[in-house]
Motif scaffolding. Structure first.
Motif, PDB file in Angstrom:
ATOM      1  N   THR A  13       0.817  -1.205   0.000  1.00  0.00           N
ATOM      2  CA  THR A  13       0.000   0.000   0.000  1.00  0.00           C
ATOM      3  C   THR A  13       0.850   1.253   0.000  1.00  0.00           C
ATOM      4  OG1 THR A  13      -1.756  -1.143   1.166  1.00  0.00           O
ATOM      5  CG2 THR A  13      -1.801   1.249   1.239  1.00  0.00           C
ATOM      6  N   TRP A 134      -5.190   7.389  -2.284  1.00  0.00           N
ATOM      7  CA  TRP A 134      -5.867   6.141  -2.001  1.00  0.00           C
ATOM      8  C   TRP A 134      -6.025   5.307  -3.258  1.00  0.00           C
ATOM      9  CZ3 TRP A 134      -8.064  10.913  -1.609  1.00  0.00           C
ATOM     10  CH2 TRP A 134      -9.161  11.204  -2.421  1.00  0.00           C
ATOM     11  N   ASP A 136      -8.418   1.792  -4.064  1.00  0.00           N
ATOM     12  CA  ASP A 136      -9.467   0.966  -3.476  1.00  0.00           C
ATOM     13  C   ASP A 136      -9.832   1.555  -2.116  1.00  0.00           C
ATOM     14  OD1 ASP A 136      -9.335  -0.748  -5.731  1.00  0.00           O
ATOM     15  OD2 ASP A 136      -7.688  -1.868  -4.808  1.00  0.00           O
ATOM     16  N   GLN A 137      -9.839   0.750  -1.055  1.00  0.00           N
ATOM     17  CA  GLN A 137     -10.176   1.261   0.276  1.00  0.00           C
ATOM     18  C   GLN A 137      -8.946   1.732   1.046  1.00  0.00           C
ATOM     19  OE1 GLN A 137     -12.137  -2.127   2.005  1.00  0.00           O
ATOM     20  NE2 GLN A 137     -14.148  -1.416   1.360  1.00  0.00           N
ATOM     21  N   ASN A 138      -7.757   1.405   0.578  1.00  0.00           N
ATOM     22  CA  ASN A 138      -6.522   1.759   1.268  1.00  0.00           C
ATOM     23  C   ASN A 138      -6.215   3.234   1.065  1.00  0.00           C
ATOM     24  OD1 ASN A 138      -6.038  -0.967   2.070  1.00  0.00           O
ATOM     25  ND2 ASN A 138      -5.410  -1.373  -0.025  1.00  0.00           N
ATOM     26  N   MET A 139      -5.785   3.912   2.142  1.00  0.00           N
ATOM     27  CA  MET A 139      -5.556   5.346   2.064  1.00  0.00           C
ATOM     28  C   MET A 139      -4.393   5.743   2.959  1.00  0.00           C
ATOM     29  SD  MET A 139      -6.835   8.762   3.522  1.00  0.00           S
ATOM     30  CE  MET A 139      -7.601   8.062   4.881  1.00  0.00           C
ATOM     31  N   TYR A 171      -6.421  -2.163   4.388  1.00  0.00           N
ATOM     32  CA  TYR A 171      -7.268  -3.334   4.491  1.00  0.00           C
ATOM     33  C   TYR A 171      -6.495  -4.549   4.002  1.00  0.00           C
ATOM     34  CZ  TYR A 171     -11.282  -0.343   5.339  1.00  0.00           C
ATOM     35  OH  TYR A 171     -12.163   0.563   5.883  1.00  0.00           O
TER      36      TYR A 171
END
Length: 183
Positions: A13, A134, A136-139, A171
């Motif tokens: 990430t 970010w 997807d859901q990763n930020m 995530y």
């Protein structure tokens, strides 16, 4: 095993921020197309100011901002234009500065901040002012995100005087459910 998976997810990430910028497709040879409500040029300052709903595209990279300034230098003669005319020199982009509601999109990767500074020679992008990136859901967020395009790395900094720290929300990857008796 779960800790190892989470650690690998964290490393992936944090590295996607710079990978999203350094992938092929934002080659300097690809033309930049800019649209805005208004454009103002200054030959004396060697800059062009775009304002109002600015959108710049280069390959699959899109930048939105309220205002964007392109600073350039004039270089050697253009072979396709007669010498002595105002357009006989080529123009090389040195820097691009964007201000207000800056949003950068490339595929499923998005970054945002109050300002963006791009140094073309060093190939460094700096997003500042409540910067976020970010996929997807990763930020990840901080006061400033520095992207070193040629090195494929990024640095996220917090705001020391205000005490704001870098934040990441990661995530773990979705895993298939194990059938009873498997292992």
């Amino acid at each position: 095993m779960r800790l190892l998976t989470l650690f690998i997810s964290l490393i992936c990430t944090l590295s996607w921020t710079s990978v999203a910028w350094s992938q092929k497709g934002t080659d300097a040879a690809v033309p930049i197309q800019i649209e805005a409500d208004r454009m103002e040029t200054s030959e004396e300052n060697n800059d062009v100011l775009f304002s109002g709903n600015v959108q710049a595209n280069q390959g699959d990279l899109i930048i939105h901002a309220d205002e964007m300034t392109v600073l350039y230098t004039r270089t050697g003669p253009r072979p396709d234009v007669p010498a002595g005319s105002d357009v006989s020199l080529t123009q090389k982009i040195e820097k691009i500065k964007a201000r207000g509601n800056v949003k950068i999109v490339r595929g499923d990767w998005v970054a945002a901040g109050d300002t963006m500074d791009f140094n073309a020679d060093a190939r460094i992008v700096i997003l500042a002012g409540d910067a976020k990136a970010w996929k997807d859901q990763n930020m990840v967020s901080g006061e400033k995100i520095v992207l070193y395009l040629d090195e494929g790395r990024s640095v996220v900094e917090g705001s020391s005087p205000e005490g704001e720290r870098v934040k990441a929300l990661i995530y773990p990857p979705a895993q298939e459910k194990e059938e009873p008796g498997e292992r």
